[in-house]
Design an enzyme around this catalytic site. Structure first.
Site, short mmCIF file in Angstrom:
data_model
loop_
_atom_site.label_atom_id
_atom_site.label_comp_id
_atom_site.label_asym_id
_atom_site.label_seq_id
_atom_site.Cartn_x
_atom_site.Cartn_y
_atom_site.Cartn_z
N ASN A 1 2.86 1.55 4.37
CA ASN A 1 3.20 0.21 4.85
C ASN A 1 2.28 0.08 6.15
OD1 ASN A 1 4.96 -2.40 5.65
ND2 ASN A 1 3.78 -2.80 5.01
N CYS B 1 0.83 -1.10 -0.27
CA CYS B 1 -0.13 0.22 -0.38
C CYS B 1 0.96 1.44 0.24
CB CYS B 1 -1.15 -0.29 1.23
SG CYS B 1 -0.14 0.20 2.53
N CYS C 1 -1.32 1.22 6.98
CA CYS C 1 -2.40 0.10 7.34
C CYS C 1 -3.42 -0.68 6.46
CB CYS C 1 -3.69 1.57 7.00
SG CYS C 1 -2.82 3.32 8.03
N ARG C 2 -3.43 -0.80 5.24
CA ARG C 2 -4.19 -1.92 4.16
C ARG C 2 -3.17 -2.57 4.84
NH1 ARG C 2 -4.77 1.83 -0.86
NH2 ARG C 2 -3.12 2.67 0.31
N SER C 3 -1.43 -2.58 3.93
CA SER C 3 -0.58 -3.36 3.47
C SER C 3 -0.31 -4.74 4.89
CB SER C 3 0.88 -2.92 2.48
OG SER C 3 1.12 -2.81 3.36
N ASP D 1 -8.05 3.16 1.38
CA ASP D 1 -6.89 3.41 2.55
C ASP D 1 -8.06 4.35 3.65
OD1 ASP D 1 -5.18 4.45 3.90
OD2 ASP D 1 -4.28 5.80 2.35
#
Length: 161
Positions: free
Chosen positions: A13, A10, A15-17, A127
């Site tokens: 690095n 993301c 939140c999402r990934s 995001d």
């Protein structure tokens, strides 16, 4: 059994990934495939290198039994494109950024995570950084669905010797 490696990507690095990494690690562990599937995550940007995931991501993940606390942000590097079999981006902006640093011969490794959740309405993992707690729940929902689909897609490759 063959070993396959996957890196989720993301923007920062945090939140999402890392959420996708934690979800995938648990699915891989539950499937007894830890020795055959390497999982990591990275960001396209360098703002958060060395930081733990966002507290909201950790809290949301913790409520579902995922431990994001040990993970640390890092930036994707050119060697990652050779190291990993699959580079899985959270959205199209990440794909564009990855294509900008990826050696031409490795571009076919870049995929969108939500491609592995064909029944999902969303094409990207949005995001949640600038939103509220509900966004982090949505990210978890998307990651759980898409990572299950990714693991199912990878199983035939793992069985090839």
């Amino acid at each position: 059994m063959k070993t396959v490696s996957v890196c989720f990507v993301c923007l920062g690095n945090i939140c999402r990934s890392p959420t996708a990494e934690a979800v995938m690690r648990r699915l891989v562990d539950e499937a007894g495939l830890t020795e055959h599937l390497e999982v990591d995550s990275a960001g396209t940007g360098d703002w958060h290198i060395g930081e733990a995931p966002d507290e909201r991501a950790q809290r949301a993940g913790g409520q579902r039994g995922y431990d994001l606390a040990p993970l640390r942000a890092r930036q994707i590097a050119e060697e990652d494109f050779r190291r990993f079999d699959l580079i899985v981006a959270m959205d199209e902006a990440n794909v564009v950024a990855l294509q900008g640093i990826c050696p031409a011969a490795e571009r076919d490794k870049i995929r969108l995570l939500m491609e592995f959740a064909p029944q999902a309405e969303a094409r990207v993992v949005v995001d949640p950084y600038f939103g509220g707690d509900a966004g982090f729940e949505t990210v978890l929902d998307q990651c759980e669905t898409a990572c299950a689909g990714l693991l199912a897609a990878l199983r035939p490759q793992l069985m090839v010797e």
